[in-house]
Design a protein around this motif. Structure first.
Motif, mmCIF file in Angstrom:
data_model
loop_
_atom_site.group_PDB
_atom_site.id
_atom_site.type_symbol
_atom_site.label_atom_id
_atom_site.label_comp_id
_atom_site.label_asym_id
_atom_site.label_seq_id
_atom_site.Cartn_x
_atom_site.Cartn_y
_atom_site.Cartn_z
ATOM 1 N N LEU A 151 0.818 -1.211 0.000
ATOM 2 C CA LEU A 151 0.000 0.000 0.000
ATOM 3 C C LEU A 151 0.852 1.261 0.000
ATOM 4 C CD1 LEU A 151 -1.270 -2.081 2.471
ATOM 5 C CD2 LEU A 151 -3.201 -0.629 1.983
ATOM 6 N N ARG A 152 0.261 2.326 -0.543
ATOM 7 C CA ARG A 152 0.811 3.684 -0.412
ATOM 8 C C ARG A 152 -0.205 4.498 0.364
ATOM 9 N NH1 ARG A 152 0.032 8.220 -3.548
ATOM 10 N NH2 ARG A 152 -0.779 7.003 -5.318
ATOM 11 N N ALA A 153 0.215 5.029 1.517
ATOM 12 C CA ALA A 153 -0.717 5.724 2.409
ATOM 13 C C ALA A 153 -0.076 6.998 2.931
ATOM 14 C CB ALA A 153 -1.109 4.816 3.573
ATOM 15 N N ARG A 154 -0.915 7.867 3.484
ATOM 16 C CA ARG A 154 -0.377 9.051 4.155
ATOM 17 C C ARG A 154 -0.289 8.762 5.651
ATOM 18 N NH1 ARG A 154 -5.553 12.917 3.036
ATOM 19 N NH2 ARG A 154 -6.820 12.420 4.874
ATOM 20 N N VAL A 155 0.279 9.682 6.402
ATOM 21 C CA VAL A 155 0.587 9.431 7.801
ATOM 22 C C VAL A 155 -0.672 9.185 8.623
ATOM 23 C CG1 VAL A 155 0.545 11.876 8.468
ATOM 24 C CG2 VAL A 155 1.986 10.256 9.743
ATOM 25 N N SER A 156 -1.832 9.678 8.202
ATOM 26 C CA SER A 156 -3.086 9.471 8.925
ATOM 27 C C SER A 156 -3.637 8.067 8.750
ATOM 28 C CB SER A 156 -4.135 10.482 8.453
ATOM 29 O OG SER A 156 -4.462 10.259 7.093
ATOM 30 N N GLY A 157 -3.114 7.291 7.802
ATOM 31 C CA GLY A 157 -3.634 5.965 7.520
ATOM 32 C C GLY A 157 -4.514 5.899 6.295
ATOM 33 N N PHE A 158 -4.704 7.012 5.583
ATOM 34 C CA PHE A 158 -5.526 7.023 4.377
ATOM 35 C C PHE A 158 -4.773 6.319 3.243
ATOM 36 C CE2 PHE A 158 -7.449 8.526 0.534
ATOM 37 C CZ PHE A 158 -8.770 8.795 0.851
ATOM 38 N N VAL A 159 -5.417 5.337 2.626
ATOM 39 C CA VAL A 159 -4.788 4.544 1.579
ATOM 40 C C VAL A 159 -5.094 5.160 0.217
ATOM 41 C CG1 VAL A 159 -4.723 2.283 0.454
ATOM 42 C CG2 VAL A 159 -4.888 2.433 2.942
ATOM 43 N N TYR A 160 -4.040 5.486 -0.550
ATOM 44 C CA TYR A 160 -4.203 6.080 -1.873
ATOM 45 C C TYR A 160 -4.055 5.060 -3.003
ATOM 46 C CZ TYR A 160 -4.065 10.788 0.068
ATOM 47 O OH TYR A 160 -4.359 11.924 0.758
ATOM 48 N N ASP A 161 -3.272 4.029 -2.777
ATOM 49 C CA ASP A 161 -3.084 3.016 -3.824
ATOM 50 C C ASP A 161 -2.634 1.722 -3.168
ATOM 51 O OD1 ASP A 161 -3.060 1.872 -6.296
ATOM 52 O OD2 ASP A 161 -1.284 2.912 -7.037
ATOM 53 N N CYS A 193 3.957 4.270 -7.136
ATOM 54 C CA CYS A 193 4.166 5.698 -7.382
ATOM 55 C C CYS A 193 3.680 6.135 -8.761
ATOM 56 C CB CYS A 193 5.641 6.054 -7.218
ATOM 57 S SG CYS A 193 6.209 5.994 -5.503
ATOM 58 N N LYS A 194 3.287 5.193 -9.597
ATOM 59 C CA LYS A 194 2.799 5.559 -10.927
ATOM 60 C C LYS A 194 1.526 6.391 -10.864
ATOM 61 C CE LYS A 194 2.714 2.451 -14.175
ATOM 62 N NZ LYS A 194 2.473 1.160 -14.864
ATOM 63 N N THR A 195 0.741 6.239 -9.790
ATOM 64 C CA THR A 195 -0.529 6.959 -9.677
ATOM 65 C C THR A 195 -0.405 8.276 -8.915
ATOM 66 O OG1 THR A 195 -1.039 5.580 -7.739
ATOM 67 C CG2 THR A 195 -1.948 4.888 -9.864
ATOM 68 N N ILE A 196 0.810 8.669 -8.523
ATOM 69 C CA ILE A 196 0.994 9.975 -7.872
ATOM 70 C C ILE A 196 0.816 11.068 -8.920
ATOM 71 C CG2 ILE A 196 2.645 11.472 -6.700
ATOM 72 C CD1 ILE A 196 3.857 9.061 -5.393
ATOM 73 N N ARG A 197 0.045 12.080 -8.585
ATOM 74 C CA ARG A 197 -0.294 13.121 -9.570
ATOM 75 C C ARG A 197 0.875 14.062 -9.840
ATOM 76 N NH1 ARG A 197 -6.285 14.926 -7.334
ATOM 77 N NH2 ARG A 197 -7.278 12.861 -7.443
ATOM 78 N N ASN A 198 1.613 14.435 -8.793
ATOM 79 C CA ASN A 198 2.701 15.420 -8.971
ATOM 80 C C ASN A 198 3.994 14.896 -8.339
ATOM 81 O OD1 ASN A 198 1.390 15.535 -6.509
ATOM 82 N ND2 ASN A 198 1.914 17.677 -6.142
ATOM 83 N N PRO A 199 4.633 13.900 -8.945
ATOM 84 C CA PRO A 199 5.828 13.277 -8.344
ATOM 85 C C PRO A 199 6.937 14.243 -7.945
ATOM 86 C CG PRO A 199 5.073 12.025 -10.249
ATOM 87 C CD PRO A 199 4.269 13.289 -10.232
ATOM 88 N N PRO A 200 7.236 15.312 -8.713
ATOM 89 C CA PRO A 200 8.342 16.189 -8.298
ATOM 90 C C PRO A 200 8.118 16.866 -6.953
ATOM 91 C CG PRO A 200 7.787 16.553 -10.601
ATOM 92 C CD PRO A 200 6.701 15.700 -10.038
ATOM 93 N N ASP A 201 6.859 17.017 -6.530
ATOM 94 C CA ASP A 201 6.567 17.696 -5.264
ATOM 95 C C ASP A 201 6.390 16.737 -4.096
ATOM 96 O OD1 ASP A 201 6.565 20.115 -6.641
ATOM 97 O OD2 ASP A 201 4.421 19.957 -7.113
ATOM 98 N N CYS A 202 6.484 15.436 -4.343
ATOM 99 C CA CYS A 202 6.156 14.442 -3.319
ATOM 100 C C CYS A 202 7.402 13.736 -2.806
ATOM 101 C CB CYS A 202 5.178 13.406 -3.881
ATOM 102 S SG CYS A 202 3.585 14.132 -4.365
ATOM 103 N N VAL A 203 7.308 13.250 -1.568
ATOM 104 C CA VAL A 203 8.363 12.458 -0.948
ATOM 105 C C VAL A 203 7.752 11.124 -0.523
ATOM 106 C CG1 VAL A 203 10.123 12.335 0.856
ATOM 107 C CG2 VAL A 203 9.449 14.555 -0.088
#
Length: 454
Positions: A151-161, A193-203
């Motif tokens: 999974l790819r998630a944010r720190v809150s536990g929300f799953v994006y992919d 990471c293929k589904t990240i909308r703005n990869p240059p701004d993300c870590v």
């Protein structure tokens, strides 16, 4: 809650499940069970209740001594068992792809991934794995029986992919890079990471299973194993530990990767394309010698990793609290119920995010939110706001979808009458779209029912 849940499981997927369940019953027993969207929703609502109200056996919810009315009154146990047996997601007559072992659950997986990726995202993500309990043996894992989901998630536990790992066939056609070139961990990162909308701004943050000294073109930060340092010389572990807690050594290689070894109770090595040791902060640690908390120097790369890395673990923990029972001989059903739990948790986190944006309000806890989703699926026609109408039938409160759509809810003057939200409120203000009276009062007893209602 039901409206938030529909961001991930909408009528489109419920209709597909109902159609495929009817089709499967024809193929299995030679006749349709004639289920529909409402029954499928009610069935899933019952299962969500079972995740909160647990009993030793499924029959206990209907048994006379242990009957639970909120489940037993929805449908007879015979029909519930029938739906459990016939629940299906894909036409069995479609030629199965030898490469796709998930063909039976693929429509639901694709739908859920699409819905998750449509939600506006943040710029920091963690990547990790989650285990779905089942009878498949994985000897290298702490929980040795189950399926593995990355999974790819944010720190809150929300799953994006996410995707389900099914061995060698997992990445067939999914990435342009051969698996042997980067290895499994790196291919997992690239795929998610293929589904990240703005990869240059993300870590992206991950642990040592995924990390190598190849940046893969991503802004990333992770722990790394010693055998992957490719000859990079850092201070020996023993020497670093002798210097005391908080000591560190670092290098920057030709690819501009910062490689940092930090001494805590043990040493840990991290690598990043976007963080290094500065600024050096402090963390609290318990000292056995002094018998109290002490301040320990902490490089920035360690602080960032500790802050952003726990998203997938948090999602896993929330699912474990009220895990939907998924006992079945059909292995793909356990994945389906895991996706239902992820959808409920995502819906709850989305609700909390929206509630925080409008100001201080009393938030539903996860259990209450889950039960409200279940009730909304079982009794959709009863999910209305406010008191029952005492007068004109056309003045009844609207359903959640209209109430919460955030569009064109304008106050207009109307004939004076009782406020829909207050027990004794009288007002001439009416919501033009919802057609209900809602008061706005200033002074000592100030309140804004128009805002609270919506």
């Amino acid at each position: 809650p039901r409206t938030y849940f529909s961001n991930f499981f909408d009528n489109e997927i419920f209709e597909l499940i109902a159609d495929q369940t009817n089709l499967y019953s024809c193929q299995l027993i030679g006749g349709r069970i004639n289920t529909n969207i409402s029954e499928i929703k009610a069935f899933i609502g019952i299962k969500l209740f079972m995740g909160v109200v647990k009993m030793p056996a499924m029959e206990d919810y209907w048994a006379s001594d242990t009957r639970y009315d909120k489940i037993a009154d929805v449908m007879p146990i015979k029909h519930f068992k029938c739906l459990s047996r016939m629940l299906h997601f894909q036409n069995n007559l479609v030629p199965e792809s030898q490469e796709d072992r998930l063909v039976n659950i693929r429509p639901v997986i694709d739908h859920m991934r699409t819905k998750c990726s449509q939600i506006e995202s943040e710029n920091q993500f963690s990547i990790d794995e989650m285990m779905v309990p089942y009878k498949e043996y994985l000897p290298a894992k702490p929980e040795k029986w189950g399926f593995k989901i990355f999974l790819r998630a944010r720190v809150s536990g929300f799953v994006y992919d996410f995707f389900v790992y099914m061995g060698k066939s997992t990445f067939d056609g999914a990435t342009q890079i051969p698996l042997k070139e980067f290895g499994l961990g790196a291919n997992v990162v690239l795929h998610l990471c293929k589904t990240i909308r703005n990869p240059p701004d993300c870590v992206v943050y991950f642990d040592n299973f995924f990390t190598s000294l190849d940046s893969m073109g991503l802004r990333s930060l992770g722990t790394i194993r010693k055998n992957r340092l490719m000859g990079c010389k850092l201070e020996d572990d023993r020497e670093l530990l002798k210097r005391g807690r908080g000591s560190f050594d670092y290098r920057v290689n030709d690819a501009q990767l910062a490689i940092v070894k930090w001494a805590d109770s043990k040493t840990v090595t991290l690598v990043s394309t976007c963080a290094s040791v500065m600024p050096v902060g402090e963390v609290k640690r318990f000292s056995k010698k002094k018998g109290k908390q002490i301040s320990v120097p902490c490089p920035q790369i360690v602080a960032e990793y500790n802050h952003h890395m726990g998203g997938v673990d948090l999602a896993d923990m929330m699912i474990a609290l009220y895990h939907t029972p998924a006992k079945s001989h059909r292995w793909y059903l356990c994945i389906f119920w895991q996706l239902i739990d992820i959808a409920v948790n995502n819906a709850w986190l989305l609700y909390r995010h929206d509630a925080a944006a409008i100001g201080p309000v009393k938030l539903k806890k996860l259990k209450a939110f889950r039960l409200d989703v279940a009730k909304g699926l079982i009794y959709p026609e009863k999910q209305k706001r406010g008191r029952p109408s005492l007068g004109n039938e056309n003045d009844a409160p609207p359903i959640d979808e209209m109430c919460y759509d955030g569009n064109s809810h304008y106050p207009v003057l109307s004939v004076k009458g009782r406020c829909r939200m207050c027990p004794d409120g009288q007002t001439s203000i009416r919501c033009e779209k919802c057609n209900v009276r809602l008061c706005i009062v200033t002074g000592q007893n100030a309140r804004n029912c128009l805002r609270s209602f919506h």
